[in-house]
Design a protein around this motif. Structure first.
Motif, short mmCIF file in Angstrom:
data_model
loop_
_atom_site.label_atom_id
_atom_site.label_comp_id
_atom_site.label_asym_id
_atom_site.label_seq_id
_atom_site.Cartn_x
_atom_site.Cartn_y
_atom_site.Cartn_z
N ILE A 12 0.86 -1.18 0.00
CA ILE A 12 0.00 0.00 0.00
C ILE A 12 0.89 1.23 0.00
CG2 ILE A 12 -1.97 -1.12 1.11
CD1 ILE A 12 -1.12 0.29 3.72
N GLN A 13 0.39 2.30 -0.59
CA GLN A 13 1.10 3.57 -0.62
C GLN A 13 0.21 4.61 0.04
OE1 GLN A 13 2.42 4.51 -4.58
NE2 GLN A 13 3.23 2.46 -4.91
N THR A 14 0.73 5.21 1.09
CA THR A 14 -0.04 6.20 1.84
C THR A 14 0.67 7.54 1.75
OG1 THR A 14 -0.59 4.39 3.37
CG2 THR A 14 -1.18 6.62 4.05
N ARG A 15 -0.03 8.53 1.22
CA ARG A 15 0.54 9.87 1.05
C ARG A 15 0.35 10.69 2.32
NH1 ARG A 15 2.17 12.72 -3.17
NH2 ARG A 15 1.31 11.23 -4.63
N CYS A 16 1.42 11.35 2.74
CA CYS A 16 1.35 12.23 3.90
C CYS A 16 0.43 13.41 3.60
CB CYS A 16 2.75 12.73 4.27
SG CYS A 16 2.78 13.82 5.70
N SER A 17 -0.37 13.79 4.56
CA SER A 17 -1.30 14.90 4.38
C SER A 17 -0.63 16.27 4.52
CB SER A 17 -2.44 14.78 5.41
OG SER A 17 -3.16 13.59 5.19
N GLU A 18 0.62 16.30 4.96
CA GLU A 18 1.33 17.57 5.17
C GLU A 18 2.49 17.80 4.21
OE1 GLU A 18 0.76 20.05 7.59
OE2 GLU A 18 -1.13 18.99 7.91
N CYS A 19 2.98 16.76 3.56
CA CYS A 19 4.13 16.90 2.65
C CYS A 19 3.96 15.89 1.52
CB CYS A 19 5.44 16.69 3.42
SG CYS A 19 5.83 14.96 3.80
N PRO A 20 4.86 15.91 0.53
CA PRO A 20 4.70 15.00 -0.60
C PRO A 20 5.20 13.56 -0.37
CG PRO A 20 6.50 16.52 -1.03
CD PRO A 20 5.87 16.94 0.28
N ARG A 21 5.63 13.23 0.85
CA ARG A 21 6.15 11.89 1.10
C ARG A 21 5.08 10.82 0.93
NH1 ARG A 21 8.58 14.76 5.14
NH2 ARG A 21 10.83 14.82 5.08
N TYR A 64 -6.34 10.27 6.01
CA TYR A 64 -5.49 11.28 6.65
C TYR A 64 -4.31 10.56 7.29
CZ TYR A 64 -3.79 15.18 9.37
OH TYR A 64 -2.99 16.17 9.89
N TYR A 65 -3.11 11.02 6.96
CA TYR A 65 -1.90 10.35 7.46
C TYR A 65 -0.79 11.38 7.59
CZ TYR A 65 2.45 7.70 7.08
OH TYR A 65 3.71 7.21 7.29
N LEU A 66 -0.02 11.28 8.65
CA LEU A 66 1.19 12.07 8.83
C LEU A 66 2.38 11.13 8.82
CD1 LEU A 66 0.16 14.54 11.69
CD2 LEU A 66 0.34 15.02 9.24
N CYS A 67 3.35 11.40 7.95
CA CYS A 67 4.58 10.61 7.95
C CYS A 67 5.31 10.87 9.28
CB CYS A 67 5.45 10.96 6.75
SG CYS A 67 6.20 12.61 6.81
N PRO A 68 6.27 10.02 9.65
CA PRO A 68 6.96 10.23 10.93
C PRO A 68 7.61 11.61 11.08
CG PRO A 68 7.37 8.01 10.13
CD PRO A 68 6.64 8.75 9.02
N VAL A 69 8.15 12.16 9.99
CA VAL A 69 8.79 13.48 10.06
C VAL A 69 7.75 14.56 10.38
CG1 VAL A 69 10.04 15.24 8.73
CG2 VAL A 69 10.67 12.82 8.51
N CYS A 70 6.65 14.54 9.67
CA CYS A 70 5.59 15.54 9.90
C CYS A 70 4.91 15.32 11.25
CB CYS A 70 4.58 15.52 8.76
SG CYS A 70 5.27 16.18 7.21
N TRP A 71 4.77 14.06 11.64
CA TRP A 71 4.17 13.75 12.95
C TRP A 71 4.96 14.45 14.05
CZ3 TRP A 71 0.01 10.76 14.63
CH2 TRP A 71 -0.03 10.47 16.00
N ASP A 72 6.29 14.28 14.01
CA ASP A 72 7.14 14.90 15.03
C ASP A 72 7.04 16.43 14.98
OD1 ASP A 72 7.97 12.40 15.89
OD2 ASP A 72 9.87 12.47 14.77
N ARG A 73 7.02 17.00 13.77
CA ARG A 73 6.94 18.45 13.63
C ARG A 73 5.61 18.98 14.12
NH1 ARG A 73 4.68 21.24 9.97
NH2 ARG A 73 4.59 19.60 8.42
N VAL A 74 4.51 18.38 13.71
CA VAL A 74 3.17 18.85 14.10
C VAL A 74 2.97 18.77 15.60
CG1 VAL A 74 0.70 18.30 13.94
CG2 VAL A 74 2.08 18.43 11.86
N PHE A 75 3.36 17.65 16.19
CA PHE A 75 3.11 17.50 17.62
C PHE A 75 4.12 18.26 18.47
CE2 PHE A 75 0.44 14.18 15.89
CZ PHE A 75 -0.74 14.49 16.53
N ALA A 76 5.28 18.58 17.92
CA ALA A 76 6.22 19.44 18.64
C ALA A 76 5.68 20.87 18.68
CB ALA A 76 7.58 19.42 17.95
N GLU A 77 5.00 21.31 17.60
CA GLU A 77 4.40 22.64 17.56
C GLU A 77 3.26 22.75 18.57
OE1 GLU A 77 3.18 23.16 13.52
OE2 GLU A 77 5.24 23.35 12.78
N GLU A 78 2.49 21.68 18.73
CA GLU A 78 1.37 21.70 19.68
C GLU A 78 1.83 21.79 21.13
OE1 GLU A 78 -1.37 18.51 19.17
OE2 GLU A 78 -2.00 19.18 17.20
#
Length: 80
Positions: A12-21, A64-78
């Motif tokens: 399966i291919q899951t596209r990140c909702s925040e970046c093109p990964r 809706y999916y966040l790749c590990p890089v975006c996950w860390d960035r989004v939740f660090a901002e929160e």
């Protein structure tokens, strides 16, 4: 000696909702089909997968999916 059962595997291919990964995850088609039809929880059907792999599977179904890089960035901002 027990016979091993063969299960078809899909990628399966899951596209990140925040970046093109795009995250590619190999899954057992039978278990994925059950999950896509809401016949079990992701942690029950894929207990041998790590958290980020299960998140990709959930994102594949839910859209809706966040790749590990975006996950860390989004939740660090929160946290700030």
């Amino acid at each position: 000696m027990p016979r091993l059962q063969w299960h078809p595997v899909a990628e399966i291919q899951t596209r990140c909702s925040e970046c093109p990964r795009i995250t590619r995850t190999e899954v057992d088609e039978t278990r994925l089909d059950r999950y896509m039809h809401h016949d079990g929880l992701v942690q029950e059907l894929f207990p041998d997968y790590d958290q980020s792999q299960r998140e990709a599977i959930k994102g594949h179904r839910g859209g809706y999916y966040l790749c590990p890089v975006c996950w860390d960035r989004v939740f660090a901002e929160e946290e700030q």
